[in-house]
Design a protein around this motif. Structure first.
Motif: not given
Length: 317
Positions: A33-46, A306-313
């Motif tokens: 995309a021609g950009c610099t990117g920063w990302l963080h993802a986590r589940r809203c649990d423990n 990122a979200v697909t990697e972290l998805r859990r029931p």
């Protein structure tokens, strides 16, 4: 934990069937995309699971600053220090300029503080944001950040302060002239609004920590927590993280931020029966065009990966 380069980590995930790690795929999206990117993802649990692409580096927040302002306002409502139904009459011509909200109206309008907050978040209303900041106070935002231990997050002012700095740094006379100057690809502007040392700033990791605490109900009362979630789910912009999840059953509660080459969004993505996932994506484009759909698409795609990697029931009771 696997690591592909300094600042890039995955916990709870790993490599795809094609052999490329999640981080490698996300970095490729930003590069294409021609950009610099920063990302963080986590589940809203423990869970300690996370996806990070330079997630601990400080970045410019742009209009994402309206999220901590919104929560600080709601915190004062909880404390009984602000009545959210207080009504103010606002004259558009006297407000902070912007492409949405009160600034585009012609006649004075009367709104409650609560509705000003909703306009600030749903359409990124600059005028509403500066009015709300005046009522809430920067000190309340600082108190919120201190309470949550967000030591790398700093809000230095509102949109009107940002506009003043742009006019000064571009040696122009009006906000419109400043933005026109920034949009010229032949000029490589170095403005304080692009520098997290001077502008309002955060880290992607702190933003997802903030969202996790908010979704966990530990920041506000149950009533104000639900108000924040509902308003964030009604953000109108579909072109970034929401574009990655075009499914009727999926909820995306977010806040965008844009200024010049800076395009951001932080959001909580909720699939039915699954743990919500907080994701924060910040970018800086190589080009200064006012509209860069390819970068917006990169924000969506990187969030999707990122979200697909972290998805859990959700855990069964």
């Amino acid at each position: 934990m696997s690591s592909t380069s300094r600042g890039d980590t995955t916990r709870g995930g790993g490599r795809t069937s094609g052999g490329r790690s999640v981080e490698e795929r996300i970095r490729a999206v930003f590069a294409d995309a021609g950009c610099t990117g920063w990302l963080h993802a986590r589940r809203c649990d423990n869970s300690a699971a996370e996806i990070s692409i330079s997630g601990h580096e400080r970045v410019v927040v742009a209009s994402v600053y309206k999220l901590p302002l919104f929560v600080a306002f709601c915190r004062l409502v909880d404390a009984g220090r602000i009545d959210p139904t207080t009504r103010l009459t606002v004259t558009p011509s006297e407000c902070t300029p912007g492409p949405t909200g009160i600034a585009v109206l012609r006649d004075p309008v009367t709104m409650s503080l609560r509705d000003l907050a909703a306009s600030m978040m749903t359409v990124s209303d600059n005028a509403a944001a500066d009015i709300l900041l005046g009522e809430t106070g920067l000190g309340a935002v600082e108190d919120l950040l201190d309470h949550l231990g967000l030591t790398q997050t700093r809000i230095v002012g509102g949109t009107v302060d940002l506009h003043r700095s742009l006019v000064r740094d571009t040696d122009t006379h009006t906000t419109a002239e400043a933005f026109a100057a920034l949009a010229e690809n032949d000029d490589a502007w170095t403005v304080s609004a692009y520098d997290p040392s001077y502008a309002s700033a955060t880290t992607p990791q702190e933003m997802t920590r903030f969202l996790r605490a908010l979704w966990g109900g530990t920041v506000l009362s149950a009533e104000q927590t639900e108000f924040v979630r509902t308003v964030m789910r009604h953000q109108v912009w579909p072109h970034r993280i929401a574009a990655a999840f075009p499914h009727r059953s999926v909820s995306v509660a977010g806040k965008t931020g844009t200024i010049g080459v800076i395009r951001n969004e932080v959001a909580v993505v909720e699939f039915p029966g699954e743990s919500p996932v907080a994701v924060a994506v910040f970018t800086r484009a190589a080009r200064a065009d006012p509209e860069l759909p390819v970068v917006d698409a990169a924000i969506a795609e990187s969030a999707r990966i990122a979200v697909t990697e972290l998805r859990r029931p959700l855990p069964q009771e």
